[in-house]
Motif scaffolding. Structure first.
Motif, short mmCIF file in Angstrom:
data_model
loop_
_atom_site.label_atom_id
_atom_site.label_comp_id
_atom_site.label_asym_id
_atom_site.label_seq_id
_atom_site.Cartn_x
_atom_site.Cartn_y
_atom_site.Cartn_z
N ILE A 298 0.84 -1.20 0.00
CA ILE A 298 0.00 0.00 0.00
C ILE A 298 0.87 1.25 0.00
O ILE A 298 0.65 2.21 -0.75
CB ILE A 298 -0.93 -0.01 1.23
CG1 ILE A 298 -2.08 -1.00 1.04
CG2 ILE A 298 -1.49 1.40 1.50
CD1 ILE A 298 -3.11 -0.58 0.02
N LEU A 299 1.92 1.24 0.83
CA LEU A 299 2.81 2.40 0.94
C LEU A 299 3.56 2.65 -0.37
O LEU A 299 3.68 3.79 -0.82
CB LEU A 299 3.80 2.19 2.08
CG LEU A 299 3.22 2.29 3.50
CD1 LEU A 299 4.26 1.87 4.53
CD2 LEU A 299 2.76 3.72 3.78
N ILE A 300 4.09 1.59 -0.97
CA ILE A 300 4.83 1.74 -2.23
C ILE A 300 3.91 2.27 -3.33
O ILE A 300 4.25 3.21 -4.05
CB ILE A 300 5.46 0.39 -2.65
CG1 ILE A 300 6.55 -0.02 -1.64
CG2 ILE A 300 6.04 0.49 -4.06
CD1 ILE A 300 7.06 -1.43 -1.84
N GLY A 301 2.73 1.66 -3.45
CA GLY A 301 1.78 2.10 -4.47
C GLY A 301 1.32 3.52 -4.24
O GLY A 301 1.20 4.31 -5.18
N ASP A 302 1.07 3.88 -2.97
CA ASP A 302 0.61 5.22 -2.65
C ASP A 302 1.70 6.25 -2.94
O ASP A 302 1.42 7.34 -3.44
CB ASP A 302 0.20 5.28 -1.17
CG ASP A 302 -0.60 6.53 -0.85
OD1 ASP A 302 -1.35 6.99 -1.72
OD2 ASP A 302 -0.46 7.05 0.27
N GLY A 303 2.95 5.91 -2.62
CA GLY A 303 4.06 6.82 -2.89
C GLY A 303 4.21 7.10 -4.37
O GLY A 303 4.37 8.26 -4.79
N MET A 304 4.13 6.06 -5.19
CA MET A 304 4.24 6.23 -6.65
C MET A 304 3.06 7.05 -7.18
O MET A 304 3.23 7.91 -8.04
CB MET A 304 4.28 4.85 -7.33
CG MET A 304 5.53 4.05 -7.01
SD MET A 304 5.47 2.37 -7.68
CE MET A 304 5.35 2.70 -9.43
N MET B 231 5.79 12.69 -1.39
CA MET B 231 6.25 12.31 -2.72
C MET B 231 5.60 13.18 -3.79
O MET B 231 6.16 13.37 -4.88
CB MET B 231 5.94 10.83 -2.98
CG MET B 231 6.77 9.86 -2.15
SD MET B 231 8.54 9.98 -2.54
CE MET B 231 8.55 9.32 -4.21
N ALA B 232 4.41 13.73 -3.50
CA ALA B 232 3.76 14.62 -4.44
C ALA B 232 4.58 15.89 -4.65
O ALA B 232 4.64 16.43 -5.76
CB ALA B 232 2.35 14.98 -3.95
N VAL B 233 5.23 16.35 -3.58
CA VAL B 233 6.09 17.54 -3.69
C VAL B 233 7.27 17.24 -4.61
O VAL B 233 7.62 18.04 -5.49
CB VAL B 233 6.58 17.99 -2.30
CG1 VAL B 233 7.51 19.19 -2.43
CG2 VAL B 233 5.40 18.32 -1.40
N ALA B 234 7.88 16.07 -4.41
CA ALA B 234 9.01 15.67 -5.26
C ALA B 234 8.58 15.56 -6.71
O ALA B 234 9.27 16.03 -7.63
CB ALA B 234 9.59 14.34 -4.76
N GLY B 235 7.41 14.96 -6.95
CA GLY B 235 6.90 14.84 -8.32
C GLY B 235 6.59 16.20 -8.92
O GLY B 235 6.85 16.43 -10.11
N GLY B 236 6.05 17.11 -8.10
CA GLY B 236 5.74 18.44 -8.59
C GLY B 236 6.98 19.21 -9.02
O GLY B 236 7.00 19.85 -10.07
#
Length: 224
Positions: free
Chosen positions: A84-90, A152-157
């Motif tokens: 769940i954590l890995i999928g949520d992070g991606m 991780m959303a910040v990193a993706g942004g």
């Protein structure tokens, strides 16, 4: 509360993708056939990703009659928690890229895309938190890991902003791919959840909240 957020997010996600992100992409200089191919590919990609998640999900539960070695259930629950954590992070990393692409295309579109993602993420994060607790994580660990995944959303942004700014021609395709995700999640996941509660008493608030979601997007983009 979670059920109400699901209905609201359906209205926000569908109106964001169909009334703003897709028109923004198709008004660009990108080839319409390529954009439609991206939309098709995105829908199929989300279908396959969901299939993989279903195949990897463990449906074994305590007391289901299956006989396993001591400690098997705890190990299986722990594995599901980490998945769940890995999928949520991606997923959050991708969301960050999508928000960056939307802001680069149009600031108003960036705002409504962010609102759409937040509306969907609130019930999802609550669900993930409950899954982590059931997987044996303490409340503190579940909260901290959920927070780290959200970052991780910040990193993706940041990655999306600096990458897509130099490759501006990719922005319409990212917007279309984002729209395919919004449409797929709303139609294949959220709406079927709402259909399970089909009484008039439950359906009226659902319809009103969908309309409210559409209204929020229209209000936020009224100056566009």
């Amino acid at each position: 509360m979670v059920d109400r957020m699901v209905s609201l997010s359906v209205g926000i996600m569908l109106s964001t993708s169909l009334l703003h992100a897709l028109p923004e992409a198709f008004e660009s200089k990108a080839d319409p056939r390529s954009l439609f191919a991206t939309l098709l590919g995105g829908l199929l990609a989300f279908f396959l990703l969901e299939k993989l998640a279903v195949l990897r999900h463990s449906h074994h539960h305590e007391g289901d009659g299956h006989h396993h070695a001591h400690g098997h259930d705890a190990r299986e629950a722990g594995k599901s928690g980490w998945m769940i954590l890995i999928g949520d992070g991606m997923h959050n990393f991708t969301d960050g890229i999508l928000i960056a692409a939307a802001f680069l295309a149009n600031p108003e579109l960036g705002i409504v895309t962010g609102v759409a993602i937040i509306a969907h993420e609130i019930p999802q994060e609550i669900g993930d938190f409950i899954v982590l607790l059931n997987a044996g994580f303490s409340r503190l660990r579940a909260y901290v890991y959920n927070l780290l995944c959200s970052l991780m959303a910040v990193a993706g942004g940041l990655l999306g902003y600096f990458t897509l700014e130099r490759a501006h021609g990719m922005v319409p395709y990212v917007l279309v791919f984002a729209s395919s995700g919004f449409i797929y999640i709303a139609v294949s996941d959220l709406m079927p959840q709402m259909q399970r509660r089909a009484t008039v008493k439950e359906s009226v608030p659902q319809v009103l909240l969908i309309a409210l979601g559409v209204g929020i997007v229209l209000f936020l983009t009224s100056g566009h």
